[in-house]
Design an enzyme around this catalytic site. Structure first.
Site: not given
Ligand code: F6R
Length: 600
Positions: A2, A27, A73, A97-98, A475, A479, A482, A498, A595
């Site tokens: 949020c 976000r 959110w 938010n929370g 990673e 990427k 997502e 395996h 985010k």
């Molecule tokens: C993927 C991504 C997430 C963050 C994860 C941790 O692209 O951005 O997997 O890496 O949510 O977030 P932070 O780094 O803010 O703790």
């Protein structure tokens, strides 16, 4: 997660609040709403979906000097208009938010006191609880504090009360919230981009500190309702940094910024001498074990760090996902260093892991991007990666800057332990000097987009590699999935046979990484196993092979192994970007993602 924006000032606040909400879109959200005071009345407008739907409800005539806005959110209840914020109960209207963990228990008590609820949210319960305390002694600030102390979990609130139409109130515990001061009035916001067009001066609130915000003044109180003084901070970045600057997407812009970012991250800590690292880093040489704890991409940087630190400094490194670490038995002691990695510095699980380690008396070091965030403030030591504002939900430049920070940490520890000698340091320094140019050259290659055009219609895409390359595969795969919604798995190249190899059929893309000389032959054998089952092999390497066992080859420059991952990641970022673009995905705001993940 949020987003909150509130304004109390001398000019019409509605456009400012809407603009602020738009800058927090990154976000992640599924509905938006606003409450404002106009002609002595509190008006609430909210709608499901994008902010544009909310804007359609607001006419140009509407004008308000005080208001609170929100992007939701969904956590408790579906993304509907009823569940969207602001919520109102009794005399109070608020945005949140929370997550209030004990909201069901509180709701039951409030229902017995004749409160009725129309939404499924925990937020409406919080609002009713504040009203309940207010009904008892008619003191707004006391009511907010008393209610906040009753709530378990994480929250940031922007609050208005019908009996005081001149004041905006804000309080937080764990969830982020800043209070900002501008010449036209004062703001509250979940993150800095929301206020940057108007001001860069802001205050941070500690847990259970309350802000009373009028048009001209901001007064802070501690949890005993004693007035406290606070120093403001100035945000170092600028508005441009939070805009797209001609790029179609923030993600593309952020990928293209990486040469400058990495140069800056390294230069902030290291001038080529170990003396500079001595000055930049706390003394970490006494630790004989390291736990790295993080989530998502930040966790993947920990996997790279494990390889760097174990190989160059001979210190065992245990990398753990924060949501597991916080609940597991930890075998740490006073010689263990716990490193928390987080772009946002607000990730709930990482923060909880940090608090657990601290409670157990273990030394903690945070590697964070967002200045003044909770994790940065609470850790014993904090190193900022200096990647600037990252807006795209999928991290790129912050990921790379975290990796660069770990390279520096490994150089420092390796040198201190006598495992990196002077001659090797000279080699590393040469490569660090050339690194920004090499990053630029790696970015400016249109081959990745051409390959993406060949694979974007596939339903499954595999990434394979060994050692450090496997960490990068994790990673690369994240990427891709997502932002493009293609199912993708990262596998240790030797593990494929395996089980997972049964999924390979004709033309299944297998992106195979091989940048470590000592593992190359073995990886190539595994690639051939996949190739002979029909895989379309995209080979990513820093050494062109004599034999052709691939369909496409991406060659990256060879550099000192402690820096190599920084280059290797770039093609994977750009391929994912183009695959998602071809599929018309919402690249900067992928569905269901946020985010800053401030809930457990
Ligand atoms: C993927 C991504 C997430 C963050 C994860 C941790 O692209 O951005 O997997 O890496 O949510 O977030 P932070 O780094 O803010 O703790």
């Amino acid at each position: 997660m949020c987003g909150i924006v509130g304004f109390n000032g001398h000019k019409n606040g509605i456009p400012k609040i809407i603009k602020g909400l738009e800058s927090l879109e990154y976000r992640g959200y599924d509905s938006a709403g606003i409450a404002y005071i106009n002609n002595e009345r509190i008006t609430i407008k909210k709608e499901k979906g994008r902010i544009k739907n909310l804007k359609d409800l607001i006419t140009e005539k509407e004008n308000a000097y005080l208001g609170i806005g929100h992007t939701r959110w969904a956590t408790h209840g579906e993304p509907t208009k009823e569940n969207a914020h602001p919520h109102q109960q009794g005399k109070f209207t608020l945005v949140h938010n929370g997550i209030i963990e004990n909201y069901m228990e509180l709701q039951k008590i409030l229902k017995d006191k004749h409160y009725a609820f129309i939404s499924q949210t925990d937020t409406e319960v919080a609002c009713a609880l504040i009203d309940y305390y207010y009904q008892k002694d008619a003191n707004i600030k006391m009511a907010i504090l008393n209610a906040s102390k009753q709530m378990r979990g994480a929250f940031a609130f922007g609050i208005i009360c019908e009996d005081d139409k001149e004041t905006l109130y804000a309080i937080r515990k764990t969830s982020p919230l800043i209070i900002a001061k501008s010449k036209d009035g004062n703001f509250i916001a979940s993150d800095v981009p929301a206020i940057l067009e108007f001001t860069n001066e802001y205050f941070l609130l500690n847990d259970l500190e309350l802000a009373e915000i009028t048009k001209d003044n901001i007064t802070f109180y501690n949890e005993e309702l004693k007035e406290i003084k606070k120093e403001s901070s100035l945000f170092e970045g600028n508005l441009e940094a939070s805009q797209k600057g001609g790029y179609e997407h923030f993600m593309l812009k952020e990928i293209h910024e990486q040469d400058e970012i990495i140069k800056n991250t390294i230069a902030c800590y290291y001038d080529g001498t170990i003396a500079s690292l001595d000055k930049s880093f706390p003394d970490l040489t006494k630790f004989n074990k390291i736990d790295i704890v993080a989530c998502g991409s930040a966790y993947h940087t920990g996997l790279c760090a494990k390889s760097f630190i174990e190989n160059y400094a001979n210190i065992p490194v245990n990398v753990e996902v924060a949501s597991e670490y916080r609940y597991k038995k930890c075998f740490y002691d006073k010689n263990t260093l716990v490193i928390l990695v987080s772009q946002s510095g607000e990730t709930a699980d990482t923060l909880a892991a940090l608090r657990k380690a601290k409670k157990d008396g273990i030394t903690t070091l945070a590697i964070v991007n967002v200045v003044g965030s909770n994790i940065a403030r609470e850790a014993d030591y904090t190193l900022y990666i200096k990647a600037g504002c990252e807006i795209a939900v999928a991290t790129t430049k912050a990921y790379l800057a975290q990796v660069a920070m770990f390279s520096l940490l490994a150089i420092y520890l390796g040198y201190k332990k006598g495992l990196i000698q002077e001659e090797e340091l000279i080699e590393i320094n040469k490569d660090i000097k050339n690194l920004p140019k090499m990053i630029r050259k790696t970015i400016d290659n249109d081959l990745y987009f051409k390959i993406a055009d060949q694979i974007y219609e596939n339903k499954n895409i595999f990434f394979i590699g060994r050692g450090l390359d496997y960490a990068l595969c994790m990673e690369g795969s994240l990427k891709l999935k997502e932002i493009s919604y293609i199912n993708s798995v990262a596998y240790q190249a030797g593990e494929l046979k395996h089980g997972t190899i049964s999924l390979i059929e004709k033309d299944t893309p297998v992106i195979a990484l091989s940048t470590e000389d000592e593992l190359r032959e073995k990886t190539i054998s595994n690639i051939k196993e996949a190739k002979s089952r029909g895989a379309k092999v995209i080979y990513v390497t820093n050494k062109i092979p004599e034999e052709k066992f691939y369909d496409e080859i991406i060659t990256i420059e060879k550099i000192h192994p402690i820096l190599q991952s920084i280059l290797t990641m770039i093609p994977l970022q750009l391929m994912s970007y183009k695959v998602a673009k071809n599929k018309n995905c919402d690249i900067d705001k992928p569905r269901n993602l946020a985010k800053s993940v401030t809930v457990e």
